[in-house]
Every structure is written in C-alpha cells, then in structure tokens.
Scaffold this motif. Structure first.
Motif, PDB file in Angstrom:
ATOM      1  N   ILE A 166     -23.630  20.169  -5.462  1.00 18.11           N
ATOM      2  CA  ILE A 166     -24.316  20.100  -6.756  1.00 18.11           C
ATOM      3  C   ILE A 166     -24.250  21.447  -7.457  1.00 18.11           C
ATOM      4  CG2 ILE A 166     -26.540  19.796  -7.913  1.00 18.11           C
ATOM      5  CD1 ILE A 166     -27.297  17.791  -5.710  1.00 18.11           C
ATOM      6  N   ASP A 167     -24.585  22.509  -6.746  1.00 16.13           N
ATOM      7  CA  ASP A 167     -24.595  23.839  -7.357  1.00 16.13           C
ATOM      8  C   ASP A 167     -23.193  24.291  -7.745  1.00 16.13           C
ATOM      9  OD1 ASP A 167     -27.342  24.018  -7.107  1.00 16.13           O
ATOM     10  OD2 ASP A 167     -27.249  25.020  -5.160  1.00 16.13           O
ATOM     11  N   PHE A 168     -22.182  23.930  -6.949  1.00 11.87           N
ATOM     12  CA  PHE A 168     -20.800  24.290  -7.297  1.00 11.87           C
ATOM     13  C   PHE A 168     -20.389  23.583  -8.599  1.00 11.87           C
ATOM     14  CE2 PHE A 168     -20.159  24.505  -2.429  1.00 11.87           C
ATOM     15  CZ  PHE A 168     -20.663  25.793  -2.391  1.00 11.87           C
ATOM     16  N   PHE A 169     -20.794  22.318  -8.720  1.00 16.81           N
ATOM     17  CA  PHE A 169     -20.459  21.557  -9.925  1.00 16.81           C
ATOM     18  C   PHE A 169     -21.134  22.164 -11.151  1.00 16.81           C
ATOM     19  CE2 PHE A 169     -21.204  18.291 -13.090  1.00 16.81           C
ATOM     20  CZ  PHE A 169     -19.976  17.660 -13.180  1.00 16.81           C
ATOM     21  N   TRP A 187     -19.170  15.522 -24.520  1.00 14.63           N
ATOM     22  CA  TRP A 187     -18.902  15.845 -23.114  1.00 14.63           C
ATOM     23  C   TRP A 187     -19.240  14.643 -22.251  1.00 14.63           C
ATOM     24  CZ3 TRP A 187     -17.369  20.891 -21.602  1.00 14.63           C
ATOM     25  CH2 TRP A 187     -17.393  21.854 -22.626  1.00 14.63           C
ATOM     26  N   ILE A 188     -18.261  14.153 -21.498  1.00 13.29           N
ATOM     27  CA  ILE A 188     -18.504  13.124 -20.488  1.00 13.29           C
ATOM     28  C   ILE A 188     -18.645  13.855 -19.161  1.00 13.29           C
ATOM     29  CG2 ILE A 188     -17.606  11.076 -19.335  1.00 13.29           C
ATOM     30  CD1 ILE A 188     -15.944  10.547 -21.909  1.00 13.29           C
ATOM     31  N   VAL A 189     -19.838  13.838 -18.596  1.00 12.88           N
ATOM     32  CA  VAL A 189     -20.091  14.667 -17.409  1.00 12.88           C
ATOM     33  C   VAL A 189     -19.332  14.139 -16.199  1.00 12.88           C
ATOM     34  CG1 VAL A 189     -21.854  15.762 -15.985  1.00 12.88           C
ATOM     35  CG2 VAL A 189     -22.371  15.218 -18.371  1.00 12.88           C
ATOM     36  N   ALA A 190     -19.348  12.833 -15.989  1.00 21.07           N
ATOM     37  CA  ALA A 190     -18.640  12.260 -14.836  1.00 21.07           C
ATOM     38  C   ALA A 190     -17.961  10.965 -15.249  1.00 21.07           C
ATOM     39  CB  ALA A 190     -19.594  12.013 -13.671  1.00 21.07           C
ATOM     40  N   ASN A 191     -16.733  10.810 -14.838  1.00 22.14           N
ATOM     41  CA  ASN A 191     -15.934   9.633 -15.167  1.00 22.14           C
ATOM     42  C   ASN A 191     -16.292   8.459 -14.255  1.00 22.14           C
ATOM     43  OD1 ASN A 191     -13.398   8.390 -16.384  1.00 22.14           O
ATOM     44  ND2 ASN A 191     -12.881   8.308 -14.203  1.00 22.14           N
ATOM     45  N   GLN A 192     -16.500   7.297 -14.851  1.00 22.43           N
ATOM     46  CA  GLN A 192     -16.655   6.031 -14.131  1.00 22.43           C
ATOM     47  C   GLN A 192     -17.513   6.172 -12.870  1.00 22.43           C
ATOM     48  OE1 GLN A 192     -12.414   5.021 -13.837  1.00 22.43           O
ATOM     49  NE2 GLN A 192     -12.629   3.701 -15.633  1.00 22.43           N
ATOM     50  N   ILE A 193     -18.752   6.595 -13.090  1.00 25.39           N
ATOM     51  CA  ILE A 193     -19.645   6.949 -11.986  1.00 25.39           C
ATOM     52  C   ILE A 193     -19.995   5.763 -11.095  1.00 25.39           C
ATOM     53  CG2 ILE A 193     -21.800   6.618 -13.274  1.00 25.39           C
ATOM     54  CD1 ILE A 193     -22.751   9.294 -11.930  1.00 25.39           C
ATOM     55  N   ASN A 194     -19.748   4.557 -11.580  1.00 23.06           N
ATOM     56  CA  ASN A 194     -20.107   3.359 -10.812  1.00 23.06           C
ATOM     57  C   ASN A 194     -18.992   2.858  -9.899  1.00 23.06           C
ATOM     58  OD1 ASN A 194     -18.661   2.658 -13.236  1.00 23.06           O
ATOM     59  ND2 ASN A 194     -19.165   0.520 -12.870  1.00 23.06           N
ATOM     60  N   LEU A 195     -17.835   3.505  -9.890  1.00 21.83           N
ATOM     61  CA  LEU A 195     -16.702   2.955  -9.126  1.00 21.83           C
ATOM     62  C   LEU A 195     -16.758   3.337  -7.646  1.00 21.83           C
ATOM     63  CD1 LEU A 195     -13.484   2.955 -11.323  1.00 21.83           C
ATOM     64  CD2 LEU A 195     -15.031   1.092 -10.736  1.00 21.83           C
ATOM     65  N   VAL A 224     -23.701   9.605  -4.538  1.00 20.88           N
ATOM     66  CA  VAL A 224     -23.797   9.319  -5.973  1.00 20.88           C
ATOM     67  C   VAL A 224     -25.144   9.789  -6.510  1.00 20.88           C
ATOM     68  CG1 VAL A 224     -24.737   6.958  -6.085  1.00 20.88           C
ATOM     69  CG2 VAL A 224     -22.980   7.660  -7.692  1.00 20.88           C
ATOM     70  N   HIS A 225     -26.185   9.772  -5.672  1.00 20.51           N
ATOM     71  CA  HIS A 225     -27.456  10.383  -6.094  1.00 20.51           C
ATOM     72  C   HIS A 225     -27.267  11.871  -6.359  1.00 20.51           C
ATOM     73  CE1 HIS A 225     -31.663  11.535  -6.308  1.00 20.51           C
ATOM     74  NE2 HIS A 225     -31.384  12.488  -5.431  1.00 20.51           N
ATOM     75  N   ASN A 226     -26.569  12.539  -5.454  1.00 12.98           N
ATOM     76  CA  ASN A 226     -26.330  13.972  -5.649  1.00 12.98           C
ATOM     77  C   ASN A 226     -25.537  14.232  -6.921  1.00 12.98           C
ATOM     78  OD1 ASN A 226     -27.668  14.368  -3.232  1.00 12.98           O
ATOM     79  ND2 ASN A 226     -25.809  14.657  -2.022  1.00 12.98           N
ATOM     80  N   LEU A 227     -24.586  13.330  -7.220  1.00 14.29           N
ATOM     81  CA  LEU A 227     -23.832  13.473  -8.468  1.00 14.29           C
ATOM     82  C   LEU A 227     -24.739  13.245  -9.674  1.00 14.29           C
ATOM     83  CD1 LEU A 227     -21.262  13.868 -10.066  1.00 14.29           C
ATOM     84  CD2 LEU A 227     -20.611  11.510  -9.552  1.00 14.29           C
ATOM     85  N   PHE A 228     -25.658  12.305  -9.592  1.00 16.18           N
ATOM     86  CA  PHE A 228     -26.612  12.110 -10.680  1.00 16.18           C
ATOM     87  C   PHE A 228     -27.456  13.371 -10.910  1.00 16.18           C
ATOM     88  CE2 PHE A 228     -26.357   7.335 -10.574  1.00 16.18           C
ATOM     89  CZ  PHE A 228     -26.145   7.182 -11.932  1.00 16.18           C
ATOM     90  N   VAL A 229     -27.872  14.000  -9.834  1.00 17.95           N
ATOM     91  CA  VAL A 229     -28.642  15.240  -9.963  1.00 17.95           C
ATOM     92  C   VAL A 229     -27.790  16.320 -10.619  1.00 17.95           C
ATOM     93  CG1 VAL A 229     -29.801  17.090  -8.678  1.00 17.95           C
ATOM     94  CG2 VAL A 229     -30.177  14.690  -8.032  1.00 17.95           C
ATOM     95  N   ILE A 283     -30.307   4.598 -14.567  1.00 19.46           N
ATOM     96  CA  ILE A 283     -30.688   5.959 -14.178  1.00 19.46           C
ATOM     97  C   ILE A 283     -30.292   6.947 -15.267  1.00 19.46           C
ATOM     98  CG2 ILE A 283     -30.231   7.830 -12.540  1.00 19.46           C
ATOM     99  CD1 ILE A 283     -29.934   5.686 -10.369  1.00 19.46           C
ATOM    100  N   ALA A 284     -29.074   6.795 -15.802  1.00 22.07           N
ATOM    101  CA  ALA A 284     -28.568   7.750 -16.791  1.00 22.07           C
ATOM    102  C   ALA A 284     -29.357   7.720 -18.090  1.00 22.07           C
ATOM    103  CB  ALA A 284     -27.095   7.463 -17.075  1.00 22.07           C
ATOM    104  N   PHE A 285     -29.840   6.544 -18.508  1.00 19.37           N
ATOM    105  CA  PHE A 285     -30.499   6.424 -19.813  1.00 19.37           C
ATOM    106  C   PHE A 285     -32.000   6.201 -19.739  1.00 19.37           C
ATOM    107  CE2 PHE A 285     -26.055   5.157 -20.708  1.00 19.37           C
ATOM    108  CZ  PHE A 285     -25.746   6.204 -21.548  1.00 19.37           C
ATOM    109  N   ARG A 286     -32.487   5.682 -18.616  1.00 19.96           N
ATOM    110  CA  ARG A 286     -33.933   5.490 -18.465  1.00 19.96           C
ATOM    111  C   ARG A 286     -34.556   6.550 -17.566  1.00 19.96           C
ATOM    112  NH1 ARG A 286     -33.751  -1.153 -17.744  1.00 19.96           N
ATOM    113  NH2 ARG A 286     -33.363  -1.623 -19.954  1.00 19.96           N
TER     114      ARG A 286
END
Length: 484
Positions: A166-169, A187-195, A224-229, A283-286
């Motif tokens: 997370i910190d490296f990202f 800016w799109i932070v992460a591509n296709q996060i649901n795949l 994927v939780h860590n990516l959301f953070v 998660i992303a919008f709510r």
C-alpha cells in the motif's frame, strides 16, 4: 422543469484507450524494471475459447521467466509505442481525438517498486508523452495501475496480499500526481478492480502457489481490500495536491442476465451482479462494505483484516467518477452456474466471436443505466471494443465493416443512455491501434482502427495502416456522434 438532453454534450470527449504494458515495449530501457506483464509468454498452441489466467504462474515459474531471454514475451515489446508515440498520436489527432486514455508503467517509475526515489528517466518519457497529447488538444485520461506491477513487489512481498505494498503504491501515485496535476485532470487509480480471480496476478500480484488453493479466496479478497485502501489514500492525497483532479475507479462491467424468468435464475443473477460488480463500486462510491458481501465473507469463512483507520479512509475518500469497460454480456443459469465470481453461461441469442465475447449493445445500455441509477456519478467509457481476426485485402486495405457495425451499435446504445440522463463524459475505443492482447498475449486479436504489421511472434515491419474504420470513426467524432 429539467431540460431533456438531445444528444452528446458539446464538450463530450471522443478518443481511444491503450495500456502501457501492451504498447510501450522497451522493457529494460532507461532504467525500467521488470513488471508482471513481462512474463506473459505467447502460447503458440493457444485455445482461444479456454485460455486461463492472464500471465502469472508459480513463484518458481515467475523467477525462471524473469531470467528467460529465449522465449517470446510479447508485452516486453508491445508495438514499440515508447519510440513511435509521436507518429501514432498524430494518427489519433487525424481522427479528431479529443481524449486519449493510457497508463503509467509502475516499474518505469519505480523499477523495483520499493525504492525511495523515482527513476527520473522514466518520468521524462511521460513528460514527453503527455505534452504530445496536449499539443494535439487531447485530454489525458491516465491510469495509475493497469496490470503493470513491478515484479519485485510480487516475488519479495507477495503483491497486494502484503500491506506494505500500500505504501509503495501511494509513494508512486504521489510522484505522478505532484508532477502532472496541472496537465492531467482525470485519474483512474486502478484498472478493472473487480477482475478477480481472472487477473489476480496482474491486478494484485498474487501468484499461483502463494497459498494453498483452499486459501486463495481469502488472500484475493484481502489483497483487493489492501488495494482499496491504497486507492483511498491516493484519493486523500490528491485532494491536498490539487482538488481539481478527478479521481476514478474502473469496473470491468459484467452485468449478467438471468438465463430465464425462473425465480432462482433471477435471484442468483442479482446476487452474482453484486458479487462480481457492485460490491467493488459500492465500496468506491458509498465508502463502506455492503452487508451482502460481509454475509458472503462469513459464509465462505473469509476474514478481512483491517487496520483501525481503514473504514474511515474508505468512507471519507470516495471516488469522483466511474470508469467502465464493456465488451459483452453473459447469463446466469441456476442449474449450471454457482454463487461465485465469473461462473457464467453464454447467451444463446447472441453471436460469438472467436474468443466467445458475444456482442450485446443493449447490454451496454443496460450497464450504463444500472451504474448511473445506482451511484449518480459521471461515467467515462474507458474501454469498449471488438477483438477480431482482420484480413488484409489484395490492395493492402482492411475492410473491417464488422468493427464499424460494433462501434455504431454501441454508440447508439450509449446515446440511448445519454437521452435517459446518464452523465457520460467520454468514450474511449479500446485499442485505436492494434496492440498485444491483454488476455492472450497475441497480436491476432486485433481491436485497432489502425493496423500494425506485426504477427503473434513480433515479426513484421510494424508499419501503421489506416483501416476502413479509421475514416468512419473520424466522421463520428466530427459530427459529435450524430453521423453513424
């Protein structure tokens, strides 16, 4: 009373989209490190209907592939966009593009991913590239993470399964945003996060034997939780660097239909759409985990480990827009399919492509409408495309009427959504120029409006040639989507 829309807005953005890992090449140039994309070898015995995960493998395979200089790894070479981007963007400008979506190669900026300081030579390339876009009046839409994680973060840390990543990202994202905030708005932070699990290697840096198979779901959902953070922290940082930046998350839309009106098909489809699509965007919008996914985790014995600040971060740093890719649709049959992601059936009413991606323009209208109704957030169509086997005619032309038909029908569907009030900012045709396929690492799966003379083994002149669809899309853009 609200005025009804009559068509696309005057400032609607028309363009195309690519990914750094599929076009740039020069995989070791100017200090770039190896990334997850660089070990996806082309399989000459590829079964297009039953191909597996995109790249990856066991840790031993990954390390061996990283050292392999004999096998052909197409994404290491792309279409040489690192050197040809001026002439390629000139062709995009000729079509009239007003936007262009691309991505940064993480390992070009931080070769190993865990360095304290970025690679200046890598940044200089993006200086030149973004300035070239702006020279032609194209709005840059830039993706921070697009299946291009530094390989070192996989082999040494286990990708996003490790919270250290997370910190490296965030460090990587901070460098980009501080450098380009006055040039890049979207800016799109992460591509296709649901795949997940389809692209768990490229998206999350998870390799096949990282954990026993029975623990893989636990690892994927934790990662994927860590990516959301990481996305939330990046968004929080963006608002201190420049509040004018618009931050988005990207969904690979997989809105499914029930196979029949049987109540069990309908109910399972609803649950599957939540699991495969809406859990991520909720998660992303709510800003919080929906109860239905917490119930699913409990039933599957998946336990998400959170730090005390995680829930607050997610709640306070929701996204500004939804980036969405759309290619095809599928159906859910309760007699054939299970309550797990991407276990789907084909729609018998739709015609297949050689890759079984069945064209469904009304599915596009449905997906745009459902996402707008649920979130009321602006949408960027970040990818929409048709992979096809093009034939070169005796006169050297490519008469790709099938591609024109696909684009026409999808733009018509998109306009239906606009007339309903869906706020769509941009339409980016996926692969305005032929590129290496993300899923199969082949060149034969061509999306482009511009042909690139390279085969699946990288042989050819690399000459760029306009297809029939080139001039057709040019007229579409000039007419702001009215002349189809």
């Amino acid at each position: 009373m609200k005025k009804l829309p009559t068509g696309f807005k005057k400032d609607f953005l028309w363009g195309g989209a690519v990914a750094a890992c599929q076009v740039e090449g020069e995989y070791l140039k100017d200090g770039r490190g190896l990334s997850t994309s660089d070990i996806h070898m082309y399989d000459q015995n590829l079964d297009r209907l039953h191909y597996g995960l995109e790249g990856g493998g066991t840790l031993a395979y990954i390390k061996a592939a990283a050292e392999d200089t004999e096998g052909y790894y197409p994404k290491r070479h792309g279409i040489d966009f690192y050197n040809t981007y001026p002439e390629d963007l000139k062709l995009m400008a000729e079509m009239g593009f007003t936007c262009f979506r691309s991505s940064f190669s993480w390992s070009r900026i931080f070769p190993n991913g865990d360095e304290l300081e970025p690679n200046e030579e890598g940044l200089k390339f993006y200086d030149r590239f973004i300035d070239e876009l702006l020279k032609y009046g194209m709005e840059p839409i830039m993706t921070i993470s697009h299946y291009d994680m530094p390989l070192h973060l996989v082999t040494e840390y286990g990708g996003f399964g490790n919270r250290k990543v997370i910190d490296f990202f965030v460090r990587y994202a901070k460098v980009l945003m501080e450098r380009y905030h006055d040039k890049v708005t979207y800016w799109i932070v992460a591509n296709q996060i649901n795949l997940i699990p389809i692209v768990r290697f490229g998206l999350l840096g998870i390799y096949d034997d990282q954990v026993p198979e029975e623990k893989m779901d636990q690892l994927m959902y934790q990662a994927v939780h860590n990516l959301f953070v990481a996305c939330a922290k990046t968004t929080e940082l963006a608002r201190t660097i420049d509040p004018a930046m618009q931050m988005g998350i990207m969904l690979a839309d997989g809105t499914n239909y029930p196979a029949t009106c049987h109540p069990e098909d309908v109910a399972l489809t609803m649950k599957r759409n939540r699991l495969q699509n809406y859990y991520f965007t909720d998660i992303a919008f709510r800003g919080e985990y929906p109860t239905y996914i917490l119930r699913y985790f409990e039933e599957q014995n998946i336990k998400i480990e959170m730090e005390p600040e995680d829930e607050k971060l997610l709640k306070e740093n929701t996204m500004d827009f939804l980036a969405m890719s759309y290619y095809s649709s599928s159906v859910i049959d309760h007699k054939k399919n299970e309550y797990k992601a991407f276990d789907m059936s084909q729609n018998p009413y739709l015609e297949p492509t050689p890759w079984e991606w069945r064209m469904d323009p009304l599915g596009f209208y449905n997906a745009l409408s459902q996402n707008w109704d649920r979130y009321q957030k602006p949408i960027i169509v970040a990818e929409n495309g048709l992979g096809a086997l093009d034939e070169i005619q005796a006169d050297g032309s490519i008469q790709d009427d099938y591609r024109i038909d696909y684009i026409r029908k999808h733009i018509e569907a998109m306009k239906m959504a606009v007339l309903d009030g869906v706020d769509i900012l941009a339409y980016c045709w996926w692969g305005p120029i032929d590129i290496v396929s993300s899923s199969t690492a082949e060149m034969s799966k061509r999306y482009g409006l511009i042909h690139v003379d390279l085969d699946d083994l990288g042989q050819g002149s690399a000459k760029r040639t306009r297809k029939k669809s080139f001039s057709w899309y040019q007229k579409v853009i000039a007419s702001n989507g009215e002349e189809l």
